[in-house]
Design a protein around this motif. Structure first.
Motif, PDB file in Angstrom:
ATOM      1  N   GLY A  68       0.819  -1.212   0.000  1.00  0.00           N
ATOM      2  CA  GLY A  68       0.000   0.000   0.000  1.00  0.00           C
ATOM      3  C   GLY A  68       0.850   1.257   0.000  1.00  0.00           C
ATOM      4  N   LYS A  69       1.913   1.262   0.800  1.00  0.00           N
ATOM      5  CA  LYS A  69       2.800   2.420   0.849  1.00  0.00           C
ATOM      6  C   LYS A  69       3.602   2.563  -0.441  1.00  0.00           C
ATOM      7  CE  LYS A  69       3.354   4.994   3.590  1.00  0.00           C
ATOM      8  NZ  LYS A  69       2.736   6.313   3.714  1.00  0.00           N
ATOM      9  N   ALA A  70       4.016   1.458  -1.024  1.00  0.00           N
ATOM     10  CA  ALA A  70       4.770   1.524  -2.284  1.00  0.00           C
ATOM     11  C   ALA A  70       3.903   2.126  -3.383  1.00  0.00           C
ATOM     12  CB  ALA A  70       5.261   0.143  -2.682  1.00  0.00           C
ATOM     13  N   LYS A  71       2.606   1.848  -3.342  1.00  0.00           N
ATOM     14  CA  LYS A  71       1.680   2.395  -4.334  1.00  0.00           C
ATOM     15  C   LYS A  71       1.543   3.909  -4.189  1.00  0.00           C
ATOM     16  CE  LYS A  71      -2.788   2.052  -3.844  1.00  0.00           C
ATOM     17  NZ  LYS A  71      -4.157   1.577  -3.708  1.00  0.00           N
ATOM     18  N   GLU A  72       1.638   4.402  -2.962  1.00  0.00           N
ATOM     19  CA  GLU A  72       1.458   5.822  -2.688  1.00  0.00           C
ATOM     20  C   GLU A  72       2.722   6.647  -2.939  1.00  0.00           C
ATOM     21  OE1 GLU A  72       0.236   6.192   1.358  1.00  0.00           O
ATOM     22  OE2 GLU A  72      -1.839   5.640   0.917  1.00  0.00           O
ATOM     23  N   THR A  73       3.861   6.004  -3.047  1.00  0.00           N
ATOM     24  CA  THR A  73       5.122   6.728  -3.154  1.00  0.00           C
ATOM     25  C   THR A  73       5.736   6.513  -4.536  1.00  0.00           C
ATOM     26  OG1 THR A  73       6.326   4.851  -2.210  1.00  0.00           O
ATOM     27  CG2 THR A  73       5.564   6.535  -0.677  1.00  0.00           C
ATOM     28  N   SER A  74       6.884   7.140  -4.729  1.00  0.00           N
ATOM     29  CA  SER A  74       7.589   6.957  -6.003  1.00  0.00           C
ATOM     30  C   SER A  74       9.095   7.032  -5.748  1.00  0.00           C
ATOM     31  CB  SER A  74       7.167   8.031  -7.008  1.00  0.00           C
ATOM     32  OG  SER A  74       7.508   9.313  -6.513  1.00  0.00           O
ATOM     33  N   GLY A  75       9.841   6.643  -6.746  1.00  0.00           N
ATOM     34  CA  GLY A  75      11.288   6.727  -6.679  1.00  0.00           C
ATOM     35  C   GLY A  75      11.908   5.811  -5.640  1.00  0.00           C
ATOM     36  N   LEU A  76      12.915   6.331  -4.967  1.00  0.00           N
ATOM     37  CA  LEU A  76      13.665   5.543  -3.999  1.00  0.00           C
ATOM     38  C   LEU A  76      12.799   5.132  -2.806  1.00  0.00           C
ATOM     39  CD1 LEU A  76      16.446   4.376  -3.527  1.00  0.00           C
ATOM     40  CD2 LEU A  76      17.077   6.491  -2.361  1.00  0.00           C
ATOM     41  N   THR A  77      11.881   5.991  -2.411  1.00  0.00           N
ATOM     42  CA  THR A  77      10.996   5.653  -1.293  1.00  0.00           C
ATOM     43  C   THR A  77      10.156   4.432  -1.629  1.00  0.00           C
ATOM     44  OG1 THR A  77      10.895   7.985  -0.677  1.00  0.00           O
ATOM     45  CG2 THR A  77       9.215   6.547   0.249  1.00  0.00           C
ATOM     46  N   SER A  78       9.651   4.376  -2.828  1.00  0.00           N
ATOM     47  CA  SER A  78       8.874   3.216  -3.268  1.00  0.00           C
ATOM     48  C   SER A  78       9.738   1.957  -3.272  1.00  0.00           C
ATOM     49  CB  SER A  78       8.300   3.465  -4.662  1.00  0.00           C
ATOM     50  OG  SER A  78       7.522   2.380  -5.077  1.00  0.00           O
ATOM     51  N   THR A  79      10.987   2.097  -3.671  1.00  0.00           N
ATOM     52  CA  THR A  79      11.910   0.963  -3.671  1.00  0.00           C
ATOM     53  C   THR A  79      12.111   0.428  -2.254  1.00  0.00           C
ATOM     54  OG1 THR A  79      13.057   1.830  -5.609  1.00  0.00           O
ATOM     55  CG2 THR A  79      14.239   0.210  -4.304  1.00  0.00           C
ATOM     56  N   TYR A  80      12.246   1.332  -1.284  1.00  0.00           N
ATOM     57  CA  TYR A  80      12.396   0.904   0.109  1.00  0.00           C
ATOM     58  C   TYR A  80      11.163   0.141   0.589  1.00  0.00           C
ATOM     59  CZ  TYR A  80      16.527   3.892   0.499  1.00  0.00           C
ATOM     60  OH  TYR A  80      17.758   4.468   0.332  1.00  0.00           O
ATOM     61  N   TRP A  81       9.984   0.625   0.230  1.00  0.00           N
ATOM     62  CA  TRP A  81       8.762  -0.079   0.623  1.00  0.00           C
ATOM     63  C   TRP A  81       8.688  -1.451  -0.039  1.00  0.00           C
ATOM     64  CZ3 TRP A  81       6.348   0.855   4.816  1.00  0.00           C
ATOM     65  CH2 TRP A  81       6.285   2.149   5.333  1.00  0.00           C
ATOM     66  N   MET A  82       9.167  -1.568  -1.275  1.00  0.00           N
ATOM     67  CA  MET A  82       9.171  -2.876  -1.947  1.00  0.00           C
ATOM     68  C   MET A  82      10.178  -3.821  -1.305  1.00  0.00           C
ATOM     69  SD  MET A  82       6.733  -3.012  -3.993  1.00  0.00           S
ATOM     70  CE  MET A  82       7.135  -4.600  -4.690  1.00  0.00           C
ATOM     71  N   ILE A  83      11.295  -3.290  -0.846  1.00  0.00           N
ATOM     72  CA  ILE A  83      12.253  -4.128  -0.100  1.00  0.00           C
ATOM     73  C   ILE A  83      11.590  -4.632   1.174  1.00  0.00           C
ATOM     74  CG2 ILE A  83      14.425  -4.091   1.210  1.00  0.00           C
ATOM     75  CD1 ILE A  83      15.482  -2.142  -0.986  1.00  0.00           C
ATOM     76  N   GLY A  84      10.878  -3.740   1.871  1.00  0.00           N
ATOM     77  CA  GLY A  84      10.137  -4.147   3.064  1.00  0.00           C
ATOM     78  C   GLY A  84       9.110  -5.216   2.743  1.00  0.00           C
ATOM     79  N   PHE A  85       8.458  -5.081   1.589  1.00  0.00           N
ATOM     80  CA  PHE A  85       7.489  -6.078   1.151  1.00  0.00           C
ATOM     81  C   PHE A  85       8.144  -7.452   1.019  1.00  0.00           C
ATOM     82  CE2 PHE A  85       6.164  -8.468  -2.641  1.00  0.00           C
ATOM     83  CZ  PHE A  85       4.898  -8.867  -2.244  1.00  0.00           C
ATOM     84  N   PHE A  86       9.275  -7.523   0.321  1.00  0.00           N
ATOM     85  CA  PHE A  86       9.939  -8.809   0.100  1.00  0.00           C
ATOM     86  C   PHE A  86      10.494  -9.408   1.402  1.00  0.00           C
ATOM     87  CE2 PHE A  86      10.151  -7.263  -4.348  1.00  0.00           C
ATOM     88  CZ  PHE A  86       9.438  -8.299  -4.911  1.00  0.00           C
TER      89      PHE A  86
END
Length: 109
Positions: A21-39
């Motif tokens: 949900g957070k990765a969807k709301e963000t972009s760039g490096l912040t989104s990448t961090y949320w995707m790392i958290g997801f995995f």
């Protein structure tokens, strides 16, 4: 002990759904961090689910795991993402919680 692992696995399921949900709301490096958290959360959740199913019935364990994840994700959505908390949504959430508790009580393990 395996019930505790299963509950923790459910919490990590909430974590990976929240990260999505957070990765969807963000972009760039912040989104990448949320995707790392997801995995990371996904990996931990799946590993703990695997460990719990070594002694718990797979059907019960999977239902409880997804139930914890669903309830937790709905609550995160309501409190963190400001999703609506309507009567029917809360009613069915309560029935889901009752079902999870019921599965624990009727499980033979």
């Amino acid at each position: 002990m395996n019930w505790i692992l299963l509950i923790i696995a459910g919490f990590f399921e909430v974590g990976f759904a929240t990260c999505l949900g957070k990765a969807k709301e963000t972009s760039g490096l912040t989104s990448t961090y949320w995707m790392i958290g997801f995995f990371v959360c996904l990996s931990i959740s799946m590993f703990l689910l695997y460990k719990a199913t070594q002694t718990l019935p797979i059907g019960t364990a999977y239902a409880v795991w997804t139930g914890i994840g669903a309830v937790g994700t709905v609550l995160v959505g309501i409190f963190y993402f400001r999703e609506p908390a309507e009567f029917w949504r809360l009613f069915f959430l309560a029935t889901l919680i009752a079902s999870i508790i019921g599965l624990k009580f009727v499980s033979s393990q």
